[in-house]
Write a protein that holds these residues in place. Structure first.
Motif, PDB file in Angstrom:
ATOM      1  N   SER A   1      -1.723   3.124   2.762  1.00  0.00           N
ATOM      2  CA  SER A   1      -0.769   2.049   3.018  1.00  0.00           C
ATOM      3  C   SER A   1      -0.235   1.576   1.672  1.00  0.00           C
TER       4      SER A   1
ATOM      5  N   ARG B   1      -2.068  -4.816   0.871  1.00  0.00           N
ATOM      6  CA  ARG B   1      -1.373  -3.613   1.295  1.00  0.00           C
ATOM      7  C   ARG B   1      -0.469  -3.908   2.487  1.00  0.00           C
ATOM      8  N   GLN B   2       0.492  -3.054   2.669  1.00  0.00           N
ATOM      9  CA  GLN B   2       1.545  -3.285   3.654  1.00  0.00           C
ATOM     10  C   GLN B   2       1.004  -3.415   5.074  1.00  0.00           C
ATOM     11  N   ASP B   3      -0.119  -2.769   5.375  1.00  0.00           N
ATOM     12  CA  ASP B   3      -0.675  -2.833   6.721  1.00  0.00           C
ATOM     13  C   ASP B   3      -1.487  -4.098   6.977  1.00  0.00           C
TER      14      ASP B   3
END
Length: 206
Positions: free
Chosen positions: A58, A142-144
């Protein structure tokens, strides 16, 4: 050159992460960026802590290093035509970048984060990186929505002419992170003479 994934990075990757100009005008030597002590160097074999299992890939969005009060957004960095890693805009002092063609921090391999030590106005995002100690915590959002938590194994400084690209950028069998900025003293003629590199590995996630 060192190859990370399918892309080669030149050994000059991180020579332009600081201006140092402000040191020449009014700032005394006592205000120069801190440099790592020898005691913060790489641990002996067998001294490394166990790593946590790798996270799903991610993209990273933010880096936090509480011990030196870093809390900065991350932008993606590519390579320049010369094969060196591009750098964040110098005018954005609290912005770092990650090598987006390489390992995403938290997955197996060597993730790379770089940022300026200063700009023409003064200290920037990684000004105090050389003061970091072994055992310190680095958190990467992180993006997630997950957070990759790394523990610092070593903090070292290298002269630009002898930068150990294999040691810094080489492939890892566990999730590792390198955080890089300029350092090693400053010369009016040549600018910063080297780089500070933080070595860390994944020890948790949430």
């Amino acid at each position: 050159m060192r190859r990370i994934g399918d892309t080669a990075i030149a050994a000059v990757t991180v020579v332009a992460l600081g201006a140092g100009v402000w040191l020449l005008g009014g700032a005394s030597k006592t205000h120069a960026p801190p440099q790592p002590a020898a005691a913060e160097g790489r641990p002996e074999p067998g001294e490394e802590r166990l790593a946590s299992p790798a996270l799903e890939p991610s993209p990273p969005t933010r880096i936090r290093i509480p011990a030196i009060r870093v809390n900065a957004p991350l932008m993606g960095l590519a390579l320049t035509r010369s094969g060196s890693l591009d750098v964040p805009p110098a005018e954005k002092k609290n912005l770092a970048g990650w090598y987006e063609a390489g390992t995403m921090p938290g997955e197996t391999g060597t993730g790379i984060v770089a940022g300026h030590v200063d700009n023409t106005e003064g200290p920037a995002v990684f000004y105090n990186l050389g003061a970091l100690k072994r055992g310190a915590v680095i958190e990467v959002d992180r993006q997630d929505g997950s957070v990759a938590v790394f523990t610092v194994d070593a903090v070292e400084v290298y002269a630009a002419r002898n930068f150990p690209d294999e040691k810094v950028y080489g492939a890892a069998k566990r999730p590792e992170l390198r955080v890089i900025t300029c350092g090693g003293g400053y010369s009016r003629a040549t600018g910063y003479q080297g780089n500070v590199v933080v070595f860390a590995h994944l020890t948790g996630g949430r």
